[in-house]
Design a protein around this motif. Structure first.
Motif, mmCIF file in Angstrom:
data_model
loop_
_atom_site.group_PDB
_atom_site.id
_atom_site.type_symbol
_atom_site.label_atom_id
_atom_site.label_comp_id
_atom_site.label_asym_id
_atom_site.label_seq_id
_atom_site.Cartn_x
_atom_site.Cartn_y
_atom_site.Cartn_z
ATOM 1 N N UNK A 123 21.772 24.697 12.273
ATOM 2 C CA UNK A 123 22.017 23.625 13.263
ATOM 3 C C UNK A 123 20.831 22.997 14.163
ATOM 4 N N UNK A 124 19.614 23.826 13.941
ATOM 5 C CA UNK A 124 18.467 23.484 14.579
ATOM 6 C C UNK A 124 17.610 22.158 14.249
ATOM 7 N N UNK A 125 17.414 21.325 14.813
ATOM 8 C CA UNK A 125 16.653 20.163 14.370
ATOM 9 C C UNK A 125 15.434 20.434 13.446
ATOM 10 N N UNK A 126 14.715 19.438 12.838
ATOM 11 C CA UNK A 126 13.765 19.831 11.949
ATOM 12 C C UNK A 126 12.517 20.189 12.709
ATOM 13 N N UNK A 127 12.420 19.518 13.885
ATOM 14 C CA UNK A 127 10.847 19.795 14.491
ATOM 15 C C UNK A 127 10.799 21.512 14.824
ATOM 16 N N UNK A 128 11.935 22.246 14.692
ATOM 17 C CA UNK A 128 11.739 23.648 15.156
ATOM 18 C C UNK A 128 11.677 24.471 13.623
ATOM 19 N N UNK A 129 11.586 23.794 12.591
ATOM 20 C CA UNK A 129 11.739 24.427 11.500
ATOM 21 C C UNK A 129 10.061 24.496 10.852
ATOM 22 N N UNK A 130 9.792 25.536 9.913
ATOM 23 C CA UNK A 130 8.268 25.525 9.549
ATOM 24 C C UNK A 130 8.634 24.427 8.305
ATOM 25 N N UNK A 131 7.585 24.750 7.284
ATOM 26 C CA UNK A 131 7.381 23.711 6.133
ATOM 27 C C UNK A 131 8.227 24.325 5.132
ATOM 28 N N UNK A 132 8.911 25.227 4.900
ATOM 29 C CA UNK A 132 9.991 25.540 3.692
ATOM 30 C C UNK A 132 11.323 25.119 3.947
ATOM 31 N N UNK A 133 12.192 25.469 3.021
ATOM 32 C CA UNK A 133 13.543 25.071 2.962
ATOM 33 C C UNK A 133 14.342 25.420 4.240
ATOM 34 N N UNK A 134 15.297 24.576 4.840
ATOM 35 C CA UNK A 134 15.975 24.834 5.832
ATOM 36 C C UNK A 134 16.814 25.997 5.544
ATOM 37 N N UNK A 135 17.279 26.501 4.667
ATOM 38 C CA UNK A 135 17.970 27.618 4.077
ATOM 39 C C UNK A 135 17.270 28.942 4.455
ATOM 40 N N UNK A 136 15.798 28.832 3.958
ATOM 41 C CA UNK A 136 15.085 29.793 4.093
ATOM 42 C C UNK A 136 14.694 30.024 5.617
ATOM 43 N N UNK A 137 14.722 29.164 6.538
ATOM 44 C CA UNK A 137 14.237 29.153 7.786
ATOM 45 C C UNK A 137 15.711 29.873 8.540
ATOM 46 N N UNK A 138 16.701 29.262 7.987
ATOM 47 C CA UNK A 138 18.121 29.872 8.640
ATOM 48 C C UNK A 138 18.095 31.274 8.624
ATOM 49 N N UNK A 139 17.725 31.777 6.990
ATOM 50 C CA UNK A 139 17.772 33.407 6.872
ATOM 51 C C UNK A 139 16.883 33.887 7.595
ATOM 52 N N UNK A 140 15.847 33.424 7.697
ATOM 53 C CA UNK A 140 14.522 34.307 8.418
ATOM 54 C C UNK A 140 14.940 34.236 9.881
ATOM 55 N N UNK A 141 15.634 33.430 10.429
ATOM 56 C CA UNK A 141 15.922 33.546 11.839
ATOM 57 C C UNK A 141 16.976 34.383 12.007
ATOM 58 N N UNK A 142 17.920 34.399 10.947
ATOM 59 C CA UNK A 142 18.998 35.604 11.145
ATOM 60 C C UNK A 142 18.553 37.002 10.867
ATOM 61 N N UNK A 143 17.307 37.137 10.059
ATOM 62 C CA UNK A 143 16.670 38.512 9.890
ATOM 63 C C UNK A 143 15.963 39.029 11.305
ATOM 64 N N UNK A 144 15.350 37.907 11.881
ATOM 65 C CA UNK A 144 14.874 38.304 12.933
ATOM 66 C C UNK A 144 15.718 38.537 14.262
ATOM 67 N N UNK A 145 16.854 37.919 14.027
ATOM 68 C CA UNK A 145 17.958 38.309 15.219
ATOM 69 C C UNK A 145 18.367 39.712 14.960
ATOM 70 N N UNK A 146 18.794 40.257 13.680
ATOM 71 C CA UNK A 146 19.497 41.453 13.436
ATOM 72 C C UNK A 146 18.779 42.727 13.738
ATOM 73 N N UNK A 147 17.310 42.630 13.479
ATOM 74 C CA UNK A 147 16.579 44.064 13.429
ATOM 75 C C UNK A 147 16.869 44.842 14.745
ATOM 76 N N UNK A 148 16.494 46.250 14.616
ATOM 77 C CA UNK A 148 16.306 47.008 15.784
ATOM 78 C C UNK A 148 14.961 47.572 15.854
#
Length: 428
Positions: A123-148
């Motif tokens: 849902x985030x606007x493009x200016x917060x994403x990197x240069x890759x695919x939106x799906x990769x950015x979303x998955x990466x953000x999910x991984x960053x949120x779920x780790x301990x």
């Protein structure tokens, strides 16, 4: 041949970062906070957030843009050895003893924050994403949120003398499972970022992961035992472990996976071969005393707190912090509820599992290196890692004060006793 000026700058960089990292790390420990917080702050102070605002020319001379490849190389060596040591100190027998309860807590604690992170990322606007695919950015953000972060969890439990409690051991076990799956997920997302986000890439990444695991069990495990048990010299063992960690990191890198996953697998192999942690003391001293502080200080250089003055970045930071905390607490509650634990035990599990610490910092660094995330998102993730690690002890203390110790726990404490010096140990 390295130019003399480049060498001079590198020596000054390393000395300045390490000096401030060690000083602030010791201060953090005295304040009851993990040393990694102080080490990270050293880089923040010497980077664009503080030093760059006070003396921009001096900061640019000391840390020119693009960054020094020599400093980055030493920092990368530090993180690989740190992850290897983390894997080497995991107790796989503890995971087997805790069984289904730990698996349920870990699964809910992984899936719910992962889903929340992916949802926000899409849902985030493009200016917060990197240069890759939106799906990769979303998955990466999910991984960053779920780790301990198992080092922070273990340090917190040791400091509060809770390792003998059932909830403490359950939290530690669920954290071990989270750590392992975190590196697996990071490797998959890394492969997608470098080779594309198609279904074929995901299948290839999972196949490569399975291949690494099979190779490690069938060939790596007996070979590691044979090698490390051939000598009692701690210095030689330290050299052998470094070779193993670097070789494993190179192998997973060649397969398109994240090198820290290879380092983690190498550490697990070492844990099956080296039963006495004292044999790893020389490597632990060098890594935790020099290389790890230098890595976290170097990571802090990339944190630009001035971006948080923008209302949109600050709002995103508060949103991600709230979702990170809520996701872990909700996951721990559902895991505890399905395991018939009390609400206070669920709160204690959520508090312990919420500490992101070093693992989330490493994930953020990988994302920035791959240009999956922007500097703004990187800064937010680092701040979330620090805040969640600081919130864990008081919340854990509140919950455990309302959980009555059982006879089994008292007997365990009499048998093993509180770990001596636990409160003085660093936690990465």
């Amino acid at each position: 041949m390295i130019p003399p000026q480049t060498l001079l700058v590198f020596f000054v960089q390393a000395a300045a970062l390490l000096l401030l990292a060690l000083l602030l790390g010791r201060l953090a420990v005295r304040l009851g906070v993990a040393a990694v917080v102080g080490e990270l702050c050293a880089g923040v102070i010497l980077g664009p957030s503080v030093f760059g605002q006070i003396a921009p020319r001096a900061e640019q001379w000391l840390f020119p843009s693009p960054s020094s490849h020599m400093l980055d190389a030493v920092a990368q060596l530090g993180v690989l050895l740190l992850i290897g040591l983390t894997g080497a100190h995991l107790d796989l027998r503890l995971i087997r003893r805790q069984g289904a309860t730990a698996v349920r807590v870990s699964a809910f604690g992984l899936v719910i924050p992962l889903a929340l992170g992916i949802g926000v990322g899409l849902l985030l606007p493009p200016e917060f994403r990197g240069t890759g695919e939106p799906a990769v950015f979303a998955l990466f953000l999910g991984v960053a949120m779920c780790v301990s972060a198992i080092p922070v969890i273990a340090k917190t439990l040791m400091d509060m003398n809770l390792l003998h409690r059932n909830v403490g051991q359950l939290t530690l076990t669920a954290g071990l499972i989270d750590d392992a799956f975190g590196w697996v997920l990071l490797s998959v997302v890394t492969a997608m970022a470098t080779a594309g986000a198609g279904a074929g890439t995901v299948v290839l990444s999972i196949t490569s992961l399975l291949g690494v695991i099979v190779f490690s069990v069938v060939i790596g495990r007996p070979a590691t035992r044979l090698t490390l048990r051939a000598t009692e010299d701690p210095g030689v063992i330290a050299g052998q472990v470094v070779i193993l960690v670097l070789a494993a990191a190179a192998g997973t890198q060649a397969l398109g996976l994240e090198p820290v996953f290879g380092a983690f697998v190498a550490g697990l192999l070492v844990s099956t071969a080296v039963r006495e942690p004292v044999r790893l003391a020389p490597l632990r001293t060098l890594t935790l005393g020099v290389l790890a502080p230098l890595y976290f200080a170097t990571t802090g250089l990339r944190v630009d707190l001035t971006t948080l003055t923008r209302p949109d970045v600050l709002a995103l930071g508060l949103l991600l912090l709230a979702l990170a905390i809520i996701g872990k607490f909700l996951g721990a509650f559902l895991g505890a509820w399905t395991s018939r634990l009390s609400r206070w035990e669920a709160l204690a599990l959520g508090a312990g599992m919420n500490a992101r610490g070093v693992v989330q910092m490493i994930v953020a660094t990988v994302g920035l290196r791959l240009e999956v995330i922007t500097t703004e998102v990187f800064t937010i993730i680092m701040v979330v890692a620090v805040i969640t690690s600081l919130l864990a002890p008081p919340l854990l203390r509140l919950a455990m004060a309302r959980i009555e110790a059982t006879a089994e726990e008292e007997a365990r404490l009499l048998t093993y006793g509180p770990r001596p010096g636990g409160a003085r140990e660093d936690a990465r």
